[in-house]
Every structure is written in C-alpha cells, then in structure tokens.
Design an enzyme around this catalytic site. Sequence first.
Site, PDB file in Angstrom:
ATOM      1  N   TYR A 157       0.847  -1.206   0.000  1.00  0.00           N
ATOM      2  CA  TYR A 157       0.000   0.000   0.000  1.00  0.00           C
ATOM      3  C   TYR A 157       0.879   1.252   0.000  1.00  0.00           C
ATOM      4  O   TYR A 157       0.514   2.289  -0.559  1.00  0.00           O
ATOM      5  CB  TYR A 157      -0.961  -0.029   1.194  1.00  0.00           C
ATOM      6  CG  TYR A 157      -2.196   0.832   0.983  1.00  0.00           C
ATOM      7  CD1 TYR A 157      -3.073   0.591  -0.071  1.00  0.00           C
ATOM      8  CD2 TYR A 157      -2.490   1.894   1.838  1.00  0.00           C
ATOM      9  CE1 TYR A 157      -4.192   1.382  -0.279  1.00  0.00           C
ATOM     10  CE2 TYR A 157      -3.613   2.684   1.650  1.00  0.00           C
ATOM     11  CZ  TYR A 157      -4.456   2.423   0.596  1.00  0.00           C
ATOM     12  OH  TYR A 157      -5.557   3.201   0.387  1.00  0.00           O
ATOM     13  N   LYS A 164      -3.214   8.606   2.464  1.00  0.00           N
ATOM     14  CA  LYS A 164      -4.473   8.485   3.218  1.00  0.00           C
ATOM     15  C   LYS A 164      -4.335   9.105   4.613  1.00  0.00           C
ATOM     16  O   LYS A 164      -5.311   9.651   5.145  1.00  0.00           O
ATOM     17  CB  LYS A 164      -4.901   7.017   3.327  1.00  0.00           C
ATOM     18  CG  LYS A 164      -5.321   6.385   2.010  1.00  0.00           C
ATOM     19  CD  LYS A 164      -6.445   7.129   1.309  1.00  0.00           C
ATOM     20  CE  LYS A 164      -7.060   6.341   0.165  1.00  0.00           C
ATOM     21  NZ  LYS A 164      -7.957   7.163  -0.672  1.00  0.00           N
TER      22      LYS A 164
HETATM   23  P1  NAD Z   1     -11.838   3.291  -8.730  1.00  0.00           P
HETATM   24  O1  NAD Z   1     -10.635   2.963  -9.553  1.00  0.00           O
HETATM   25  O2  NAD Z   1     -13.144   2.860  -9.228  1.00  0.00           O
HETATM   26  O3  NAD Z   1     -11.896   4.847  -8.409  1.00  0.00           O
HETATM   27  C1  NAD Z   1     -10.755   5.661  -8.335  1.00  0.00           C
HETATM   28  C2  NAD Z   1     -11.135   6.935  -9.058  1.00  0.00           C
HETATM   29  O4  NAD Z   1     -10.120   7.917  -8.927  1.00  0.00           O
HETATM   30  C3  NAD Z   1     -11.373   6.723 -10.552  1.00  0.00           C
HETATM   31  O5  NAD Z   1     -12.690   7.104 -10.880  1.00  0.00           O
HETATM   32  C4  NAD Z   1     -10.383   7.649 -11.201  1.00  0.00           C
HETATM   33  O6  NAD Z   1     -10.879   8.261 -12.377  1.00  0.00           O
HETATM   34  C5  NAD Z   1     -10.220   8.680 -10.089  1.00  0.00           C
HETATM   35  N1  NAD Z   1      -9.040   9.509 -10.310  1.00  0.00           N
HETATM   36  C6  NAD Z   1      -7.729   9.142 -10.285  1.00  0.00           C
HETATM   37  N2  NAD Z   1      -6.972  10.206 -10.622  1.00  0.00           N
HETATM   38  C7  NAD Z   1      -7.834  11.246 -10.840  1.00  0.00           C
HETATM   39  C8  NAD Z   1      -7.659  12.590 -11.246  1.00  0.00           C
HETATM   40  N3  NAD Z   1      -6.448  13.102 -11.488  1.00  0.00           N
HETATM   41  N4  NAD Z   1      -8.765  13.371 -11.371  1.00  0.00           N
HETATM   42  C9  NAD Z   1     -10.003  12.870 -11.156  1.00  0.00           C
HETATM   43  N5  NAD Z   1     -10.223  11.606 -10.775  1.00  0.00           N
HETATM   44  C10 NAD Z   1      -9.140  10.805 -10.638  1.00  0.00           C
HETATM   45  O7  NAD Z   1     -11.528   2.635  -7.303  1.00  0.00           O
HETATM   46  P2  NAD Z   1     -12.255   2.780  -5.876  1.00  0.00           P
HETATM   47  O8  NAD Z   1     -11.730   1.654  -5.091  1.00  0.00           O
HETATM   48  O9  NAD Z   1     -13.710   2.952  -6.055  1.00  0.00           O
HETATM   49  O10 NAD Z   1     -11.606   4.102  -5.281  1.00  0.00           O
HETATM   50  C11 NAD Z   1     -12.371   5.197  -4.779  1.00  0.00           C
HETATM   51  C12 NAD Z   1     -11.774   5.678  -3.478  1.00  0.00           C
HETATM   52  O11 NAD Z   1     -12.000   4.697  -2.469  1.00  0.00           O
HETATM   53  C13 NAD Z   1     -10.270   5.922  -3.513  1.00  0.00           C
HETATM   54  O12 NAD Z   1      -9.962   7.058  -2.731  1.00  0.00           O
HETATM   55  C14 NAD Z   1      -9.730   4.673  -2.838  1.00  0.00           C
HETATM   56  O13 NAD Z   1      -8.454   4.891  -2.262  1.00  0.00           O
HETATM   57  C15 NAD Z   1     -10.796   4.500  -1.777  1.00  0.00           C
HETATM   58  N6  NAD Z   1     -10.818   3.192  -1.109  1.00  0.00           N
HETATM   59  C16 NAD Z   1     -10.894   2.055  -1.855  1.00  0.00           C
HETATM   60  C17 NAD Z   1     -10.913   0.823  -1.207  1.00  0.00           C
HETATM   61  C18 NAD Z   1     -10.954  -0.454  -1.999  1.00  0.00           C
HETATM   62  O14 NAD Z   1     -10.630  -1.510  -1.439  1.00  0.00           O
HETATM   63  N7  NAD Z   1     -11.362  -0.445  -3.245  1.00  0.00           N
HETATM   64  C19 NAD Z   1     -10.881   0.763   0.190  1.00  0.00           C
HETATM   65  C20 NAD Z   1     -10.820   1.943   0.928  1.00  0.00           C
HETATM   66  C21 NAD Z   1     -10.784   3.155   0.249  1.00  0.00           C
END
Ligand code: NAD
Length: 257
Positions: A157, A164
């Site tokens: 990570y 984060k």
């Molecule tokens: P995802 O890949 O579907 O979403 C990530 C998003 O970030 C994408 O839509 C992408 O377009 C956007 N992004 C990246 N760079 C960008 C930029 N420069 N401008 C605008 N948008 C941008 O994956 P996800 O897992 O749904 O992630 C969403 C959030 O949830 C993130 O912050 C991720 O860290 C967090 N999160 C995810 C998990 C998991 O296990 N999937 C767990 C905890 C937190």
Amino acid sequence: MAEFSGKTGLIVGVANKRSIAWAIAQATAARGARLVLTYQGRFEDHVRELSEGLAERPLVLPCDVTSDAEIDAAFARADQELGGVDFVVHGAAFALRDELTSPFTQTTREGFRVALDVSAYSLIALARAAAPLMEKRGGGSILTLTYLGSERVFPNYNVMGVAKAALEATVRYLAADLGPRNIRVNAISAGPIKTLAAAGIGGFSTILNVYRDRAPLRRNVEAAEIGDAAAFLLSDAGKAITGEVLMVDAGYHIAGM
Ligand code: NAD
C-alpha cells in the site's frame, strides 16, 4: 420523504460500475438526489453510459482533480444548472504503479508528489470550490474515502498509506475551517473492495481473504454498503457529525489478531 429530495450532489471518482463513488451515486440518487457525475478524461464513455441508468439523468462533466481550472469549471456549471451544491463526494486516488510494487524506501519524490496531490490535496481544492455554493444553500456535506493503510502497514500500500494519512488529517482541518459555515467534512474508511484502483495493489486478494477470516462479521464489505453509510453521513441524518473517519469494514479494525 426521500432524504435527498431537493438536494444536489457532485460526485468525483466514478470510473466504472465497480467504483465506490458509483455505489454512492446510486445510493443518493435512489433517495432523491440530483447529481453531477464527473469523470477523469479517459472514463467519459463509461460514466456517460452509467449515468443513463439513474432515474433522473445527471449532469456529466469533466473534472481532473489535478486541474484547478477543471474543478472551477465543474462547480460553475453545477451552480448555473442546478443552483448550487449540497454535497460533494471525493472518491479519487492515484499512485504511480512502481510505488505500489517497490519497497517503500524506493518511494520517489515524484511518486510521493503525485500520490499526495491526487489523493489528498484534491480534497482541499474541491472543498474550496464547493464552499461558496454550499453556503448559498445554508450549508453542506463533503465526504471522502480512505483506508486503514493510513494507520497500519499493509503490504504494497506504501505511499498510498501516507496519502491516506494526509487525507484524514485534511478532513479534520477542513472540518474545523468550514464548520462555522455549516459545512461538514467526513471520511469513510472502507474495507477492501475489488475495484480498478484496488487492482493496482499487489497481493490485494490476500488482503480480501484476511479480512474475510478475521473481521468480526467474517466477510468483506460490498460497495452498496459503503453507499448506504455514505448516504447517512451526507444526509441530515448525519448533521451533527463532522471531522470523523467512519470505519465501514465489517469491524476488521478492532481485531487485535
Ligand atoms: P476506482 O478505480 O473505481 O476509483 C478511483 C477513481 O479515482 C477513478 O474514478 C479515477 O478516475 C479517479 N481519479 C484518479 N486520478 C484522478 C484525477 N487526477 N482526477 C479525477 N479523478 C481521478 O476505485 P475505488 O476503489 O472505487 O476508489 C475510490 C476511493 O475509495 C479511492 O480514494 C480509494 O483509495 C478508496 N478506497 C478504496 C478501497 C478499496 O478496497 N477499493 C478501500 C478503501 C478506500
């Protein structure tokens, strides 16, 4: 009455149907919200296609969070066409691939900058643009998505954990700054979910298995469950909550071993 009737929200972070931001879009739209769905360049087609599945067609706009001009333009359009914004969802995060596979000591200056800019600073930029629109409507609610890797070490990570940690501190400073204007700022710390972003983390399926085995609820969380928790925090049901990181992880974070 639906919790979000008469409310408008701008959502950043939908890439495809697995995105947590999409689950939040569905949860709030189903409760009556009118939405602006933004996309990062290459995801335009996916987001437009998904948007057709919502009962009320959202406004679909570009918003790369590294561009202040795109952020300002998106909020200006939301203001013009929807008369303000009541809530914002920040679901954007990014780290260069090498940063999530190399040993942490190999984190590059540029990799650190990119991860912190896209994944943490962007919340400040969005909050600054949203605040005047929310103020016009008597207040608002901002929500971001974080992960337990901010406090504990998870394999690979790496710099995203540092981003984060910065994001969660940003939630608290923004909450203090914007609270007097009745704007709330919170985070949901989600358990692991298989999304596009998660696919970039080496050994992610091992993390899923460990959660399933050790979380008090003995299972992983679903994106729709993050959507429900988000709807709670974004709606008036959460109106006394700000500066909070809500753990939505089937209880995993309480386990000692
Ligand atoms: P995802 O890949 O579907 O979403 C990530 C998003 O970030 C994408 O839509 C992408 O377009 C956007 N992004 C990246 N760079 C960008 C930029 N420069 N401008 C605008 N948008 C941008 O994956 P996800 O897992 O749904 O992630 C969403 C959030 O949830 C993130 O912050 C991720 O860290 C967090 N999160 C995810 C998990 C998991 O296990 N999937 C767990 C905890 C937190």
